[in-house]
Motif scaffolding. Structure first.
Motif, mmCIF file in Angstrom:
data_model
loop_
_atom_site.group_PDB
_atom_site.id
_atom_site.type_symbol
_atom_site.label_atom_id
_atom_site.label_comp_id
_atom_site.label_asym_id
_atom_site.label_seq_id
_atom_site.Cartn_x
_atom_site.Cartn_y
_atom_site.Cartn_z
ATOM 1 N N LEU A 35 16.298 -10.335 34.474
ATOM 2 C CA LEU A 35 15.761 -9.187 33.759
ATOM 3 C C LEU A 35 15.884 -9.432 32.262
ATOM 4 C CD1 LEU A 35 17.466 -6.421 35.913
ATOM 5 C CD2 LEU A 35 15.079 -7.130 36.037
ATOM 6 N N ARG A 36 15.188 -8.631 31.515
ATOM 7 C CA ARG A 36 15.282 -8.727 30.065
ATOM 8 C C ARG A 36 15.614 -7.335 29.506
ATOM 9 N NH1 ARG A 36 10.365 -11.899 27.423
ATOM 10 N NH2 ARG A 36 11.861 -11.851 25.691
ATOM 11 N N ASN A 54 12.978 -18.209 33.408
ATOM 12 C CA ASN A 54 11.696 -17.758 33.917
ATOM 13 C C ASN A 54 11.910 -16.931 35.173
ATOM 14 O OD1 ASN A 54 10.217 -19.122 31.928
ATOM 15 N ND2 ASN A 54 10.372 -21.051 33.091
ATOM 16 N N VAL A 55 11.260 -15.800 35.218
ATOM 17 C CA VAL A 55 11.394 -14.918 36.365
ATOM 18 C C VAL A 55 10.896 -15.631 37.607
ATOM 19 C CG1 VAL A 55 10.699 -12.724 37.365
ATOM 20 C CG2 VAL A 55 11.117 -12.899 34.910
ATOM 21 N N GLY A 56 11.684 -15.577 38.683
ATOM 22 C CA GLY A 56 11.268 -16.174 39.943
ATOM 23 C C GLY A 56 11.768 -17.571 40.141
ATOM 24 N N THR A 57 12.287 -18.262 39.132
ATOM 25 C CA THR A 57 12.787 -19.613 39.290
ATOM 26 C C THR A 57 14.158 -19.587 39.921
ATOM 27 O OG1 THR A 57 11.609 -20.259 37.312
ATOM 28 C CG2 THR A 57 13.342 -21.756 38.084
ATOM 29 N N PHE A 94 23.846 -9.161 34.503
ATOM 30 C CA PHE A 94 22.702 -8.717 35.299
ATOM 31 C C PHE A 94 21.399 -9.298 34.766
ATOM 32 C CE2 PHE A 94 25.442 -5.214 36.939
ATOM 33 C CZ PHE A 94 25.224 -5.458 38.287
ATOM 34 N N GLU A 95 21.303 -9.447 33.469
ATOM 35 C CA GLU A 95 20.120 -10.104 32.908
ATOM 36 C C GLU A 95 19.952 -11.504 33.480
ATOM 37 O OE1 GLU A 95 18.515 -10.026 28.885
ATOM 38 O OE2 GLU A 95 20.290 -8.876 28.300
ATOM 39 N N LEU A 96 21.056 -12.257 33.529
ATOM 40 C CA LEU A 96 20.986 -13.642 33.997
ATOM 41 C C LEU A 96 20.778 -13.715 35.505
ATOM 42 C CD1 LEU A 96 23.899 -15.152 31.858
ATOM 43 C CD2 LEU A 96 21.446 -15.378 31.456
ATOM 44 N N LEU A 97 21.509 -12.881 36.262
ATOM 45 C CA LEU A 97 21.443 -12.973 37.712
ATOM 46 C C LEU A 97 20.152 -12.395 38.277
ATOM 47 C CD1 LEU A 97 25.126 -11.994 38.618
ATOM 48 C CD2 LEU A 97 24.106 -14.280 38.638
ATOM 49 N N LYS A 98 19.683 -11.294 37.701
ATOM 50 C CA LYS A 98 18.493 -10.623 38.225
ATOM 51 C C LYS A 98 17.218 -11.007 37.487
ATOM 52 C CE LYS A 98 20.634 -8.317 41.391
ATOM 53 N NZ LYS A 98 20.371 -8.584 42.816
ATOM 54 N N HIS A 133 23.062 -23.409 42.811
ATOM 55 C CA HIS A 133 24.456 -23.131 43.150
ATOM 56 C C HIS A 133 24.808 -21.646 43.154
ATOM 57 C CE1 HIS A 133 24.846 -27.411 42.666
ATOM 58 N NE2 HIS A 133 24.587 -27.312 41.367
ATOM 59 N N ILE A 134 23.837 -20.741 42.979
ATOM 60 C CA ILE A 134 24.151 -19.286 42.961
ATOM 61 C C ILE A 134 23.249 -18.589 43.931
ATOM 62 C CG2 ILE A 134 24.219 -17.233 41.539
ATOM 63 C CD1 ILE A 134 24.694 -19.004 39.160
ATOM 64 N N ALA A 135 23.843 -17.854 44.827
ATOM 65 C CA ALA A 135 23.052 -17.090 45.786
ATOM 66 C C ALA A 135 22.889 -15.682 45.280
ATOM 67 C CB ALA A 135 23.747 -17.084 47.151
ATOM 68 N N THR A 136 21.647 -15.276 45.030
ATOM 69 C CA THR A 136 21.388 -13.923 44.527
ATOM 70 C C THR A 136 20.310 -13.283 45.378
ATOM 71 O OG1 THR A 136 19.707 -14.659 42.983
ATOM 72 C CG2 THR A 136 21.962 -14.607 42.172
ATOM 73 N N THR A 137 20.305 -11.999 45.358
ATOM 74 C CA THR A 137 19.267 -11.228 46.062
ATOM 75 C C THR A 137 18.597 -10.331 45.061
ATOM 76 O OG1 THR A 137 20.837 -9.525 46.635
ATOM 77 C CG2 THR A 137 20.518 -11.269 48.264
ATOM 78 N N THR A 138 17.288 -10.278 45.155
ATOM 79 C CA THR A 138 16.533 -9.421 44.260
ATOM 80 C C THR A 138 16.234 -8.127 44.962
ATOM 81 O OG1 THR A 138 15.533 -11.335 43.213
ATOM 82 C CG2 THR A 138 14.442 -9.214 42.862
ATOM 83 N N GLU A 139 16.605 -7.040 44.330
ATOM 84 C CA GLU A 139 16.446 -5.704 44.925
ATOM 85 C C GLU A 139 15.300 -5.005 44.235
ATOM 86 O OE1 GLU A 139 19.017 -1.614 45.523
ATOM 87 O OE2 GLU A 139 19.754 -3.272 44.296
ATOM 88 N N THR A 140 14.393 -4.524 44.980
ATOM 89 C CA THR A 140 13.264 -3.792 44.420
ATOM 90 C C THR A 140 13.200 -2.436 45.107
ATOM 91 O OG1 THR A 140 11.739 -4.731 46.016
ATOM 92 C CG2 THR A 140 11.975 -5.865 43.899
ATOM 93 N N GLU A 141 12.811 -1.480 44.320
ATOM 94 C CA GLU A 141 12.647 -0.128 44.873
ATOM 95 C C GLU A 141 11.374 0.440 44.337
ATOM 96 O OE1 GLU A 141 15.977 2.349 44.221
ATOM 97 O OE2 GLU A 141 17.394 0.970 45.113
#
Length: 466
Positions: free
Chosen positions: A336-337, A451-454, A330-334, A458-466
């Motif tokens: 996050l740190r 870097n956040v936002g980069t 999750f750190e790598l995909l999202k 080859h990986i499709a991810t979605t950023t979830e915010t609440e």
């Protein structure tokens, strides 16, 4: 530079996993310590209650004196040799085993407590019947023709392992007449516990059958055994204890076990259960061996909470590694740190589950203790995952996965015979899911650009915010 930071963090996490194995080892030691305290509770109750019992006998002991003339060569004063007859008298004991032995036992179990520990004890009502055959006595007379045999008072001896277990003095029915038992088996050797009865003179004009019967209430704890000292033995045992563990030289011929108790039936002969060696040792002055070869059962606890707790703790490393791997993903995909301190807290929360399990299982049944400990640990980690991952859905997802793992672990713990197989399948399944879920990941892209936002190639991810 990002690569170096990532690999440094992996090194820190690996070192953290190794450090978390220290409290895991501590809890394994805690389980052993609590189990030893339970054993001390057994010993404490054993000081004021009879221990594991073995009933052996009865054995018919017939002492006799044999007198005969023996030729000896002597020299007179002149040195001349001549033969003289001297009268020699020696003493011996003939031990007889029953030709038929029948034992019916109805065992009532109950629990005694020392602190939080419970110990099963029992009171067994025994009905012992059978008969002896006097043919060995006639054979002894036939083997000593020309010698004078003088029979002394015979006795019937019954051995038990713990004398304190005889609740009340029983009476012996011998050839239709009642004889009084006295304390102690009166047999040679170190094992003197039991009882004996002096018998009237035995008629040896012809081979006879000597029937006997007596009732005995025998108390004990942990185990009940019967030494089948007879040419033919028949033991029928019933008990209200629903969790027997059959042991000894022979398993029951038939047995029925239910929640209300069990019934078991043993049948043996002198061919299947040879005790001639132990009987010969008894003739030479050591009868304790008659107690050793026996059949019976142990009163085992239905669920050994310490054994199951120990087995569950052995899976702690798997839970920690798997949870940390998911957090790293999750750190790598999202992007996050998660700080190493947060990894440490997660690892400690996973270990607290086992501490809760050990302590709760001493006061409530294992299923309830496991459920409470799992819910407490999963609930805490679900809230914490949602906070550190900035997503309630991710926290619920990880919490649900952890709850599923705890459920699978409980199934493995209950499957004693297939525990290794199921544990191996679980590890393989977890590894397969991780490999298949990450088979298309570009690990260089994931670990090389943090870097956040980069965008990650080859990986499709979605950023979830609440």
């Amino acid at each position: 530079m990002p690569n170096q930071r990532f690999y440094l963090k992996l090194t820190i996490i690996a070192a953290l996993i190794l450090l978390l194995l220290i409290p895991q080892a501590f809890m394994l030691g805690l389980v052993g310590e609590r189990a030893s305290w339970r054993e001390q509770a057994y010993q404490s109750i054993g000081q004021s209650w009879p221990g594991a019992q073995t009933l052996a006998g009865p054995v018919l002991a017939v002492p006799y004196q044999r007198t005969y003339n023996s030729k000896e060569t002597v020299k007179d004063k002149g040195g001349k040799e001549r033969e003289v007859l001297r009268e020699v008298t020696d003493k011996d004991i003939l031990y007889l085993l029953p030709s038929q032995l029948n034992i019916r036992s109805k065992l009532q179990s109950s629990l005694r407590y020392r602190g939080i520990y419970e110990v099963p004890v029992y009171a067994s009502g025994l009905q012992v019947t059978g008969e002896f055959n006097t043919q060995p006595l006639l054979d002894l007379l036939a083997d000593n023709k020309g010698k004078q045999i003088r029979w002394e008072t015979p006795q019937l001896s019954v051995m038990v392992r713990d004398q304190r277990g005889i609740a009340s003095p029983p009476a012996l029915q011998w050839i239709g007449a009642e004889q009084a038992f006295k304390p102690g088996n009166n047999l040679p050797g170190n094992a003197s516990a039991g009882m004996h009865a002096k018998l009237p003179t035995i008629d040896l004009t012809q081979a006879n059958r000597l029937p006997f019967a007596f009732d005995l209430e025998l108390r004990g704890m942990r185990a009940m055994n019967f030494a089948l000292l007879a040419e033919n033995s028949n033991v029928q045992l019933s008990s209200n204890w629903p969790h027997p563990s059959f042991s000894g030289e022979l398993l029951p011929e038939t047995r029925e076990v239910s929640d209300a108790g069990f019934n078991a039936h043993w049948r043996a002969s002198s061919f299947s259960y040879n005790v001639s060696g132990a009987l010969e040792q008894c003739r030479q002055g050591e009868c304790a061996g008659l107690l050793e070869r026996a059949v019976g059962f142990d009163l085992i606890q239905p669920v050994d909470v310490y054994q199951q707790s120990e087995r569950s703790i052995k899976y702690a490393a798997l839970f920690i590694i798997l949870t940390f791997v998911v957090l790293i993903l999750f750190e790598l995909l999202k992007k996050l740190r998660v700080h190493p301190v947060q990894y440490t807290l997660v690892g400690m929360a996973l270990l607290v589950f086992y501490l809760l399990l050990i302590s709760l299982s001493e006061h409530v049944d294992f299923l309830r203790a496991y459920t409470v400990a799992a819910l407490a640990s999963t609930g805490l980690l679900t809230l914490y995952f949602g906070a550190i991952l900035h997503s309630r859905k991710l926290g619920l997802l990880l919490g649900a996965g952890l709850a599923g793992l705890y459920a699978l672990l409980y199934v493995i713990l209950q499957a004693e015979e297939n525990a290794l197989l199921m544990g191996s399948v679980l590890i393989f399944a977890v590894l397969a899911v991780l490999m298949l879920a990450t088979r298309h990941f570009d690990w260089y892209a994931l670990t090389g650009n943090t870097n956040v936002g980069t965008p990650v190639p080859h990986i499709a991810t979605t950023t979830e915010t609440e």
